[in-house]
Design an enzyme around this catalytic site. Structure first.
Site, PDB file in Angstrom:
ATOM      1  N   ASN A   1       0.816  -1.216   0.000  1.00  0.00           N
ATOM      2  CA  ASN A   1       0.000   0.000   0.000  1.00  0.00           C
ATOM      3  C   ASN A   1       0.859   1.280   0.000  1.00  0.00           C
ATOM      4  O   ASN A   1       2.051   1.212  -0.217  1.00  0.00           O
ATOM      5  CB  ASN A   1      -1.000   0.001   1.146  1.00  0.00           C
ATOM      6  N   ARG A   2       0.232   2.415   0.266  1.00  0.00           N
ATOM      7  CA  ARG A   2       0.887   3.702   0.005  1.00  0.00           C
ATOM      8  C   ARG A   2       1.558   4.320   1.232  1.00  0.00           C
ATOM      9  O   ARG A   2       1.086   4.142   2.364  1.00  0.00           O
ATOM     10  CB  ARG A   2      -0.147   4.701  -0.538  1.00  0.00           C
ATOM     11  N   ASP A  30     -11.407   1.091  -3.078  1.00  0.00           N
ATOM     12  CA  ASP A  30      -9.950   0.960  -3.013  1.00  0.00           C
ATOM     13  C   ASP A  30      -9.538   1.555  -1.673  1.00  0.00           C
ATOM     14  O   ASP A  30      -8.844   2.570  -1.608  1.00  0.00           O
ATOM     15  CB  ASP A  30      -9.297   1.699  -4.196  1.00  0.00           C
ATOM     16  N   HIS A  37      -1.353 -10.169  -3.217  1.00  0.00           N
ATOM     17  CA  HIS A  37      -2.158  -9.316  -4.087  1.00  0.00           C
ATOM     18  C   HIS A  37      -2.877 -10.110  -5.186  1.00  0.00           C
ATOM     19  O   HIS A  37      -2.876  -9.703  -6.361  1.00  0.00           O
ATOM     20  CB  HIS A  37      -1.265  -8.235  -4.701  1.00  0.00           C
ATOM     21  N   SER A  38      -3.515 -11.227  -4.821  1.00  0.00           N
ATOM     22  CA  SER A  38      -4.286 -11.975  -5.829  1.00  0.00           C
ATOM     23  C   SER A  38      -5.556 -11.226  -6.203  1.00  0.00           C
ATOM     24  O   SER A  38      -6.205 -10.625  -5.349  1.00  0.00           O
ATOM     25  CB  SER A  38      -4.658 -13.361  -5.293  1.00  0.00           C
ATOM     26  N   TYR A  39      -5.875 -11.283  -7.487  1.00  0.00           N
ATOM     27  CA  TYR A  39      -7.132 -10.723  -7.993  1.00  0.00           C
ATOM     28  C   TYR A  39      -8.062 -11.905  -8.234  1.00  0.00           C
ATOM     29  O   TYR A  39      -7.781 -12.749  -9.098  1.00  0.00           O
ATOM     30  CB  TYR A  39      -6.928 -10.034  -9.341  1.00  0.00           C
ATOM     31  N   GLU A  87      -6.682  -7.636   0.370  1.00  0.00           N
ATOM     32  CA  GLU A  87      -5.287  -7.600   0.801  1.00  0.00           C
ATOM     33  C   GLU A  87      -5.220  -7.352   2.303  1.00  0.00           C
ATOM     34  O   GLU A  87      -5.474  -6.235   2.757  1.00  0.00           O
ATOM     35  CB  GLU A  87      -4.539  -6.475   0.072  1.00  0.00           C
ATOM     36  N   HIS A 111       3.455   0.001  -2.796  1.00  0.00           N
ATOM     37  CA  HIS A 111       3.805  -1.420  -2.904  1.00  0.00           C
ATOM     38  C   HIS A 111       5.305  -1.694  -3.022  1.00  0.00           C
ATOM     39  O   HIS A 111       5.735  -2.535  -3.831  1.00  0.00           O
ATOM     40  CB  HIS A 111       3.081  -2.045  -4.105  1.00  0.00           C
ATOM     41  N   GLN A 124      -7.359  -4.184   2.630  1.00  0.00           N
ATOM     42  CA  GLN A 124      -7.634  -3.312   1.501  1.00  0.00           C
ATOM     43  C   GLN A 124      -8.532  -4.088   0.557  1.00  0.00           C
ATOM     44  O   GLN A 124      -8.153  -5.147   0.055  1.00  0.00           O
ATOM     45  CB  GLN A 124      -6.314  -2.935   0.781  1.00  0.00           C
TER      46      GLN A 124
HETATM   47  C1  GLA Z   1      -3.718  -1.730  -4.543  1.00  0.00           C
HETATM   48  C2  GLA Z   1      -3.994  -0.281  -4.512  1.00  0.00           C
HETATM   49  C3  GLA Z   1      -4.691   0.128  -5.747  1.00  0.00           C
HETATM   50  C4  GLA Z   1      -3.900  -0.260  -6.957  1.00  0.00           C
HETATM   51  C5  GLA Z   1      -3.622  -1.725  -6.910  1.00  0.00           C
HETATM   52  C6  GLA Z   1      -2.710  -2.157  -8.029  1.00  0.00           C
HETATM   53  O1  GLA Z   1      -4.823  -2.477  -4.311  1.00  0.00           O
HETATM   54  O2  GLA Z   1      -4.716   0.107  -3.386  1.00  0.00           O
HETATM   55  O3  GLA Z   1      -4.902   1.507  -5.746  1.00  0.00           O
HETATM   56  O4  GLA Z   1      -2.702   0.437  -6.985  1.00  0.00           O
HETATM   57  O5  GLA Z   1      -3.026  -2.090  -5.716  1.00  0.00           O
HETATM   58  O6  GLA Z   1      -3.131  -1.689  -9.263  1.00  0.00           O
END
Ligand code: GLA
Length: 379
Positions: free
Chosen positions: A107-108, A279, A207-209, A344, A133, A316
């Site tokens: 995250n940020r 998000d 970070h699996s989608y 996440e 990340h 997240q």
């Molecule tokens: C995380 C962030 C999103 C984005 C994704 C990757 O989930 O919170 O804003 O950056 O990763 O695309």
């Protein structure tokens, strides 16, 4: 008589073999194969873990990425339900962190800056105007040492990486170990461990989608989500938490009862517009009891359910809002808007700069150890 004893010995042999098969044949396996070569010419392997039900999880030692995960639907069919690529170069060049281990800081971090004991550290601003990340070459893009282990109850893949002092701007030599465990209950556990030789910060995640339909041409708006959280962290327009903790009551962020992703996502709401959807980080309940249920996603069409258990304070929930149809899918076609969702588990974003958030500091001599379990079933 001779013939009879021969027959008896043969019978005994067969029955011994069968006993051996039933009791000792490992029901869990790991197969190793070559996945590809990095631009630096390092060979990357794919490890395919399979359990006795036929659940299969494939992980590469580039980024610790889960490239494929087959879970069962209500009819017992196992299908791949995670977004990813079938080749290494897409993971190297254009991946939005599909399936990867994220570190050192998931995250940020605002403006890519934080301070420890009066020393300010500067990180890459790779997500204007913030750090995201782990930086330009985070744990999602490094080559991990991999070892495999199979016991009666689990198949595990042990990934190790040593991040050098000041790598990507973070202090301390950080020894990291991430272990994926697959068992016969269709649980995939992820255990994260780390140690440092100098005070630093750590926040690792996966970070699996997921797209539980198994059809990546569809979006995830019909997935029903629960999140065990009475509050969440509102963000500014750059997705950095404002520092407030706000109740989910009466907001689109209330997932205490199952609700589809699509139900409230188009509401006029400042927080939703900042994220272009969900998000955000939710402040999970029961933070003092360790591993507990924290979230779930259910796809009514296939009956697939993933339940997430974690010892982490936050999650997240990202509804794939940056996916825009440009990335080529491993199935036919491209990954469209909101074709995958992420859950996440982690500490809160920008914690190093928010003294009231749970600490992400790791001291030399301490052990960082956290766990998240993804349980795949169907109903
Ligand atoms: C995380 C962030 C999103 C984005 C994704 C990757 O989930 O919170 O804003 O950056 O990763 O695309």
């Amino acid at each position: 008589m001779k013939n009879l004893s021969f027959f008896l010995v043969l019978l005994l042999n067969i029955s011994c073999q069968n006993t051996y098969k039933n009791e000792y044949m490992p029901q869990l396996t790991i197969n190793k194969e070559i996945f590809g070569k990095t631009k630096e010419n390092t060979t990357i392997h794919k490890f395919v873990m399979t359990n006795m039900n036929g659940m299969e999880v494939s992980v590469i030692n580039f980024g610790g990425i889960i490239t494929s995960l087959k879970s069962r639907d209500s009819k017992g069919n196992y299908e791949d339900i995670v977004l990813g690529f079938d080749n290494l170069s897409q993971y190297e060049d254009e991946s939005p962190y599909f399936g990867a281990i994220i570190g050192r800081y998931g995250n940020r971090i605002a403006r890519g800056e934080f301070t420890i004991d009066g020393i300010t550290y500067n990180l890459a601003v790779n997500n204007e105007p913030n750090h995201l990340h782990g930086g330009l070459k985070g744990f999602d893009k490094v080559v991990w040492d991999a070892a495999q282990e199979v016991t009666d109850s689990t198949a595990s893949l042990i990934l190790k990486y040593i991040s050098q002092d000041m790598e990507e701007g973070y202090p301390g030599n950080l020894k990291v170990k991430v272990t994926y465990f697959l068992d016969n209950n269709d649980d995939l556990s992820v255990r994260y461990e780390a140690e440092t030789d100098k005070k630093t910060i750590v926040n690792l995640t996966q970070h699996s989608y997921f797209n539980l339909s198994g059809d990546f041409s569809k979006d995830i708006l019909d997935h029903e989500i629960t999140i065990e959280a009475d509050s969440f962290l509102p963000v500014d327009s750059t997705l950095i938490p404002t520092g407030e903790i706000i109740s989910v009551e009466g907001t689109p962020f209330d997932f205490r009862e199952a609700k589809t992703v699509g139900e409230d996502i188009s509401m006029s709401n400042k927080q939703l517009s900042y994220g272009n959807g969900y998000d955000h980080c939710w402040v999970l309940n029961n933070q003092n009891i360790g591993l507990r249920p924290v979230a779930s996603a259910y796809h009514p069409g296939s009956g697939r359910l993933v339940e997430v258990f974690s010892d982490q304070p936050g999650i997240q929930f990202y509804s794939g809002n940056f996916l825009d149809g440009k990335l080529k899918s491993k199935q036919d076609g491209n990954y469209g808007f909101r074709s995958g969702l992420c859950l996440e588990t982690q500490h809160y974003p920008n914690s190093p700069n928010e003294l009231d958030f749970p600490s992400v500091t790791l001291n030399s001599g301490e052990k960082y150890m956290t766990q998240t379990v993804f349980r795949f079933t169907s109903k």
